[in-house]
Enzyme design. Structure first.
Site, PDB file in Angstrom:
ATOM      1  N   ASN A 173      -1.640  -7.944   1.604  1.00 39.90           N
ATOM      2  CA  ASN A 173      -0.967  -7.716   2.886  1.00 39.90           C
ATOM      3  C   ASN A 173      -0.670  -9.053   3.559  1.00 39.90           C
ATOM      4  OD1 ASN A 173      -3.801  -7.892   3.255  1.00 39.90           O
ATOM      5  ND2 ASN A 173      -3.720  -6.828   5.212  1.00 39.90           N
ATOM      6  N   ALA A 207       2.667 -12.485  13.573  1.00 35.84           N
ATOM      7  CA  ALA A 207       2.385 -12.543  15.012  1.00 35.84           C
ATOM      8  C   ALA A 207       3.191 -11.480  15.765  1.00 35.84           C
ATOM      9  CB  ALA A 207       2.699 -13.932  15.545  1.00 35.84           C
ATOM     10  N   TYR A 263       3.590  -8.138  15.385  1.00 36.30           N
ATOM     11  CA  TYR A 263       2.786  -7.227  14.570  1.00 36.30           C
ATOM     12  C   TYR A 263       3.567  -6.286  13.649  1.00 36.30           C
ATOM     13  CZ  TYR A 263      -1.335  -8.576  17.409  1.00 36.30           C
ATOM     14  OH  TYR A 263      -2.339  -9.247  18.019  1.00 36.30           O
ATOM     15  N   CYS A 315       2.491  -4.457   3.871  1.00 41.86           N
ATOM     16  CA  CYS A 315       1.291  -4.013   3.166  1.00 41.86           C
ATOM     17  C   CYS A 315       1.207  -4.616   1.759  1.00 41.86           C
ATOM     18  CB  CYS A 315       1.286  -2.501   3.024  1.00 41.86           C
ATOM     19  SG  CYS A 315       0.991  -1.615   4.556  1.00 41.86           S
ATOM     20  N   GLU A 340       0.650  -3.031  -1.018  1.00 39.74           N
ATOM     21  CA  GLU A 340       1.367  -2.197  -2.001  1.00 39.74           C
ATOM     22  C   GLU A 340       2.848  -2.570  -2.043  1.00 39.74           C
ATOM     23  OE1 GLU A 340      -0.691  -1.275   0.375  1.00 39.74           O
ATOM     24  OE2 GLU A 340      -1.658   0.640  -0.041  1.00 39.74           O
ATOM     25  N   CYS A 393      -0.690   3.603   3.145  1.00 40.88           N
ATOM     26  CA  CYS A 393      -0.093   4.167   4.354  1.00 40.88           C
ATOM     27  C   CYS A 393       1.124   5.024   3.977  1.00 40.88           C
ATOM     28  CB  CYS A 393       0.311   3.054   5.321  1.00 40.88           C
ATOM     29  SG  CYS A 393       1.850   2.215   4.888  1.00 40.88           S
ATOM     30  N   CYS A 426       4.154   3.133   2.554  1.00 42.85           N
ATOM     31  CA  CYS A 426       3.972   2.676   1.172  1.00 42.85           C
ATOM     32  C   CYS A 426       4.026   3.845   0.197  1.00 42.85           C
ATOM     33  CB  CYS A 426       2.666   1.910   1.028  1.00 42.85           C
ATOM     34  SG  CYS A 426       2.780   0.251   1.730  1.00 42.85           S
TER      35      CYS A 426
HETATM   36  N1  THU Z   1      -2.749  -2.256   4.781  1.00 41.26           N
HETATM   37  C1  THU Z   1      -2.343  -2.432   3.492  1.00 41.26           C
HETATM   38  O1  THU Z   1      -1.922  -3.531   3.105  1.00 41.26           O
HETATM   39  N2  THU Z   1      -2.398  -1.381   2.652  1.00 41.26           N
HETATM   40  C2  THU Z   1      -2.959  -0.179   2.949  1.00 41.26           C
HETATM   41  O2  THU Z   1      -3.029   0.691   2.093  1.00 41.26           O
HETATM   42  C3  THU Z   1      -3.478   0.066   4.312  1.00 41.26           C
HETATM   43  C4  THU Z   1      -3.210  -0.999   5.317  1.00 41.26           C
HETATM   44  C5  THU Z   1      -2.745  -3.418   5.679  1.00 41.26           C
HETATM   45  C6  THU Z   1      -1.727  -3.448   6.765  1.00 41.26           C
HETATM   46  C7  THU Z   1      -2.378  -4.369   7.772  1.00 41.26           C
HETATM   47  O3  THU Z   1      -2.113  -5.711   7.415  1.00 41.26           O
HETATM   48  C8  THU Z   1      -3.850  -4.127   7.595  1.00 41.26           C
HETATM   49  O4  THU Z   1      -3.998  -3.515   6.326  1.00 41.26           O
HETATM   50  C9  THU Z   1      -4.444  -3.236   8.666  1.00 41.26           C
HETATM   51  O5  THU Z   1      -3.698  -2.091   8.814  1.00 41.26           O
END
Ligand code: THU
Length: 165
Positions: free
Chosen positions: A73, A77, A79, A84, A86, A117, A120
């Site tokens: 991930n 800044a 947000y 992610c 994935e 999420c 993804c």
């Molecule tokens: N995140 C992922 O990279 N993959 C997931 O399956 C769940 C969430 C990341 C997004 C963000 O950078 C952090 O985790 C918190 O949500």
């Protein structure tokens, strides 16, 4: 001051533990292949740039040629602009010429079981038949749970819908 020094540091400056826990065979994937996916995802997780959430994630996608593509991930800044692990891994698969995702390993910090999420899940859907993509959740302690994409994203919308007009 919400930035932790560890999370802001590039990988080369962190203390890395490169050994992976043992992995089981899952469905059509041998224990050795699951192990390789786990190692790749945990290694990718070490590259995570997550200074805001401090929630480090690594992912590894197995493509139709048996190749593994990893991603972490990357937060921002501003947000909502973060992405992610994935999605990052899928980008690497596409750039390497892969077009079918067979399995995706996602590694979070634990103890809660991580799941991709919604966004993804839909991005993965583009490159897999939902019944045929294995989604595996793990953490630094090893594999925790697995599902088909169909289980995580039932009755999904995919490329076929646009061909059946
Ligand atoms: N995140 C992922 O990279 N993959 C997931 O399956 C769940 C969430 C990341 C997004 C963000 O950078 C952090 O985790 C918190 O949500």
């Amino acid at each position: 001051d919400t930035l932790s020094l560890h999370d802001a540091l590039p990988i080369c400056e962190r203390t890395l533990s490169m050994s992976s826990p043992m992995a089981p065979a899952i469905g059509p994937l041998s224990a050795e292949l699951v192990q390789q996916l786990l190692s790749a995802a945990l290694a990718a997780r070490q590259h995570s740039y997550a200074p805001y959430s401090k929630y480090l994630v690594g992912a590894a996608v197995l493509d139709e040629l048996g190749r593994i593509h990893a991603g972490c991930n990357i937060e921002n800044a501003a947000y909502p602009q973060g992405w992610c692990a994935e999605t990052n891994a899928l980008g690497h698969m596409i750039m390497a010429g892969g077009r079918v995702a067979r399995a995706v390993m996602v590694t979070g910090p634990g103890p809660d079981i991580i799941t991709p999420c919604g966004g993804c899940r839909q991005k993965l859907r583009e490159f897999a038949k939902p019944q045929e993509l294995l989604v595996i959740a793990a953490d630094p302690g090893g594999v925790r749970q697995h599902w088909s994409l169909e289980q995580l994203l039932p009755a999904s919308f995919g490329p076929e819908h646009l061909k059946n007009l």
